[in-house]
Design a protein around this motif. Structure first.
Motif, short mmCIF file in Angstrom:
data_model
loop_
_atom_site.label_atom_id
_atom_site.label_comp_id
_atom_site.label_asym_id
_atom_site.label_seq_id
_atom_site.Cartn_x
_atom_site.Cartn_y
_atom_site.Cartn_z
N PHE A 5 -67.88 20.65 -23.28
CA PHE A 5 -67.87 20.29 -24.51
C PHE A 5 -68.69 20.14 -25.83
CE2 PHE A 5 -68.23 16.03 -22.51
CZ PHE A 5 -68.84 15.67 -23.31
N LEU A 6 -70.23 19.04 -24.87
CA LEU A 6 -71.34 18.98 -25.76
C LEU A 6 -71.46 20.63 -26.80
CD1 LEU A 6 -72.92 17.49 -22.74
CD2 LEU A 6 -71.34 16.43 -25.05
N LYS A 7 -71.38 20.97 -26.83
CA LYS A 7 -71.86 22.48 -26.97
C LYS A 7 -70.40 23.02 -28.43
CE LYS A 7 -73.65 26.14 -24.93
NZ LYS A 7 -73.96 26.91 -23.73
N LEU A 8 -69.07 22.27 -28.55
CA LEU A 8 -68.53 22.12 -28.95
C LEU A 8 -69.13 22.07 -31.29
CD1 LEU A 8 -65.35 21.57 -27.29
CD2 LEU A 8 -66.56 23.96 -28.21
N GLY A 9 -69.95 21.36 -31.42
CA GLY A 9 -70.84 21.20 -32.65
C GLY A 9 -70.40 19.83 -33.18
N PHE A 10 -70.52 19.49 -34.23
CA PHE A 10 -69.99 18.40 -34.61
C PHE A 10 -69.27 18.44 -36.40
CE2 PHE A 10 -69.88 13.61 -36.01
CZ PHE A 10 -70.05 12.94 -35.64
N GLY A 11 -68.41 18.05 -36.40
CA GLY A 11 -67.79 17.96 -38.25
C GLY A 11 -67.72 19.46 -38.55
N ALA A 12 -66.74 19.37 -39.37
CA ALA A 12 -66.70 20.43 -40.14
C ALA A 12 -67.45 21.37 -40.76
CB ALA A 12 -65.04 21.07 -41.33
N ARG A 13 -68.39 20.25 -42.11
CA ARG A 13 -69.26 21.06 -42.31
C ARG A 13 -70.21 21.48 -42.17
NH1 ARG A 13 -74.56 18.53 -45.31
NH2 ARG A 13 -75.01 20.34 -47.46
N ALA A 14 -71.01 21.93 -40.81
CA ALA A 14 -72.22 22.73 -40.06
C ALA A 14 -70.99 23.40 -39.29
CB ALA A 14 -72.44 21.52 -38.93
N LEU A 15 -70.07 23.12 -39.00
CA LEU A 15 -69.31 24.71 -38.06
C LEU A 15 -69.15 25.53 -39.27
CD1 LEU A 15 -68.73 25.06 -35.31
CD2 LEU A 15 -68.83 22.26 -36.15
N GLY A 16 -69.01 24.92 -40.18
CA GLY A 16 -68.78 26.35 -42.09
C GLY A 16 -69.90 27.23 -41.80
N MET A 17 -71.08 26.75 -41.58
CA MET A 17 -72.32 27.29 -42.08
C MET A 17 -72.81 27.90 -40.72
SD MET A 17 -74.06 24.30 -43.89
CE MET A 17 -75.87 25.26 -44.37
N GLY A 18 -72.03 27.43 -39.73
CA GLY A 18 -72.20 29.08 -38.64
C GLY A 18 -73.15 27.89 -37.42
N GLU A 19 -73.24 26.64 -37.83
CA GLU A 19 -73.89 25.47 -37.26
C GLU A 19 -75.89 25.70 -36.60
OE1 GLU A 19 -72.57 23.59 -32.88
OE2 GLU A 19 -71.50 25.32 -33.19
N SER A 20 -76.05 26.58 -37.80
CA SER A 20 -77.43 26.43 -38.15
C SER A 20 -77.82 25.74 -39.18
CB SER A 20 -77.74 27.56 -39.28
OG SER A 20 -78.52 28.08 -39.38
N PHE A 21 -77.63 24.17 -38.77
CA PHE A 21 -77.86 23.39 -39.33
C PHE A 21 -79.73 21.84 -38.39
CE2 PHE A 21 -76.23 19.53 -41.09
CZ PHE A 21 -75.56 19.24 -42.13
N VAL A 22 -79.75 22.85 -37.87
CA VAL A 22 -81.57 21.64 -36.99
C VAL A 22 -82.30 21.47 -38.33
CG1 VAL A 22 -82.44 23.73 -36.57
CG2 VAL A 22 -82.75 21.50 -35.74
N ALA A 23 -82.38 22.22 -39.49
CA ALA A 23 -83.14 22.10 -40.84
C ALA A 23 -82.82 21.71 -41.48
CB ALA A 23 -84.16 23.23 -40.63
N VAL A 24 -81.26 21.84 -41.52
CA VAL A 24 -80.49 21.00 -42.80
C VAL A 24 -80.26 19.32 -42.32
CG1 VAL A 24 -78.25 21.47 -44.18
CG2 VAL A 24 -79.85 23.40 -43.55
N ALA A 25 -79.93 19.16 -41.36
CA ALA A 25 -79.54 17.96 -41.00
C ALA A 25 -79.88 16.70 -41.99
CB ALA A 25 -80.35 17.33 -40.18
N ASP A 26 -79.08 16.98 -43.09
CA ASP A 26 -78.85 16.15 -44.09
C ASP A 26 -77.87 15.07 -44.62
OD1 ASP A 26 -77.19 17.55 -44.83
OD2 ASP A 26 -77.90 18.16 -46.88
N ASP A 27 -76.25 14.82 -43.32
CA ASP A 27 -75.91 14.29 -43.31
C ASP A 27 -75.52 13.82 -42.21
OD1 ASP A 27 -74.13 15.70 -41.99
OD2 ASP A 27 -72.97 17.04 -43.15
N ILE A 28 -73.86 12.94 -41.79
CA ILE A 28 -74.12 12.41 -40.31
C ILE A 28 -74.09 13.69 -39.18
CG2 ILE A 28 -71.17 13.13 -40.63
CD1 ILE A 28 -71.12 9.11 -39.63
N SER A 29 -73.78 14.56 -39.59
CA SER A 29 -74.06 15.24 -38.34
C SER A 29 -75.36 15.67 -37.49
CB SER A 29 -73.55 16.83 -38.91
OG SER A 29 -72.36 16.97 -39.18
N SER A 30 -76.16 14.70 -38.55
CA SER A 30 -77.24 15.01 -37.64
C SER A 30 -78.16 14.29 -36.31
CB SER A 30 -78.61 14.79 -38.43
OG SER A 30 -78.09 13.19 -38.98
N VAL A 31 -76.64 13.67 -36.21
CA VAL A 31 -76.39 13.01 -34.93
C VAL A 31 -76.36 14.36 -33.73
CG1 VAL A 31 -75.46 11.06 -33.31
CG2 VAL A 31 -75.58 10.79 -36.33
#
Length: 318
Positions: free
Chosen positions: A34-60
């Protein structure tokens, strides 16, 4: 039923959804999927390509270095997210940031799982539930943003329970005078999950990515490479367009092996998905913003297994 068989059935069920672990239990399979199921809907909508974005609460979840970013007058954020997954699985998440600190709580339920003994005779259904609590901190070293998370994990499978602790580490860098960012993180670096006398590793993931935030065009692009310990590397790409007032449109894509794709789409069983469900690997999402409130939605097709829907409600305040 021996415990490793219970673990195998649970691991396989969740692995089918993630399509990034072996379809069966092996020495390299990991627990706490379950630790691989992502966090929040914004990052999921972007394919979880978020490591270099990390500008909201999903950075946790994706890169704790994002907690070091300054949010201006509104540096506090709260988020509630829920996903309806396939086969009665569901995940609920809470997040709160008061920069440079961040906290997250994840609860996962696998629904009912059919139990089998060594002779494949039904032994009755059982349940599996998981819980994770994270606390993170972000800080700056010159122009480099850094962050660290600590996480406590608890799993209950049938009548057995186990716990583990782990950490995440991340880095984020903005190329001054440009729209470009670079990010890297390692997630779930910690102890093994131990059920009685059997231990299972956590799903360790290394992420490396880049992003371009073209503010004038209201366009955000991101590219990322993931290196998990229990499957092959994957490339993720994501985009967010904010050119419509108070609305954001998102698309994403994740690569996968041909064997995983064939299994998800039902080709190994002689059938084949059609329509939207056949677009496994693609992500889509939309977000609505009004003042300090945000409502986000992400859609993930899983072929023969069905579709997943993720919703998030967030608020920023002083």
């Amino acid at each position: 039923m021996k415990l490793y068989r219970v673990m195998a059935q649970f691991s396989c069920s969740v692995s089918l959804i993630l399509c990034c672990c072996p379809f069966g239990y092996g020495a390299q399979s990991s627990a706490a999927q379950f630790l691989k199921l992502g966090f929040g809907a914004r990052a999921l909508g972007m394919g979880e390509s978020f490591v270099a974005v990390a500008d909201d609460i999903s950075s946790v979840y994706y890169n704790p270095a994002g907690l070091a970013l300054k949010g201006g007058a509104k540096e506090k954020e709260f988020l509630f997210s829920h996903a309806w997954h396939i086969q009665d699985m569901g995940i609920s998440q809470l997040g709160f940031t008061k920069r440079p600190y961040g906290f997250a709580l994840t609860y996962f339920s696998a629904g009912e799982i059919e139990g089998m003994d060594s002779n494949q005779t039904p032994t009755g259904n059982f349940t599996a539930e998981d819980l994770a609590f994270s606390a993170g901190y972000g800080f700056d070293v010159n122009a480099l943003h850094l962050g660290v998370n600590g996480r406590y994990i608890h799993q209950r499978i049938k009548s057995s329970a186990a716990s583990a602790v782990c950490s995440d580490f991340g880095a984020l860098y903005h190329f001054d005078g440009t729209p470009y960012w670079a990010g890297a993180s390692v997630s779930n670096l910690g102890t093994k999950i131990k059920f009685v006398d059997e231990s299972f590793p956590l799903p360790l993931i290394y992420r490396l990515g880049a992003a371009a935030d073209f503010k004038g065009q209201k366009l955000l692009l991101a590219l990322e490479a993931d290196f998990p310990n229990d499957s092959g590397a994957a490339i993720r790409a994501g985009a967010e367009y904010r050119g419509v007032d108070n609305v954001a449109f998102r698309l994403g894509y994740k690569t996968g092996s041909s064997s995983d794709r064939d299994a998800i789409l039902g080709r190994e069983l002689g059938s084949s998905s059609s329509g939207v469900s056949s677009l496994y690997g693609f992500y889509a999402g939309v977000g609505f913003n009004y003042r300090s409130f945000a409502l986000d939605y992400a859609f993930l097709p899983y072929g023969e297994l069905g579709n997943s829907h993720r919703f998030s409600v967030g608020v920023k305040f002083q």
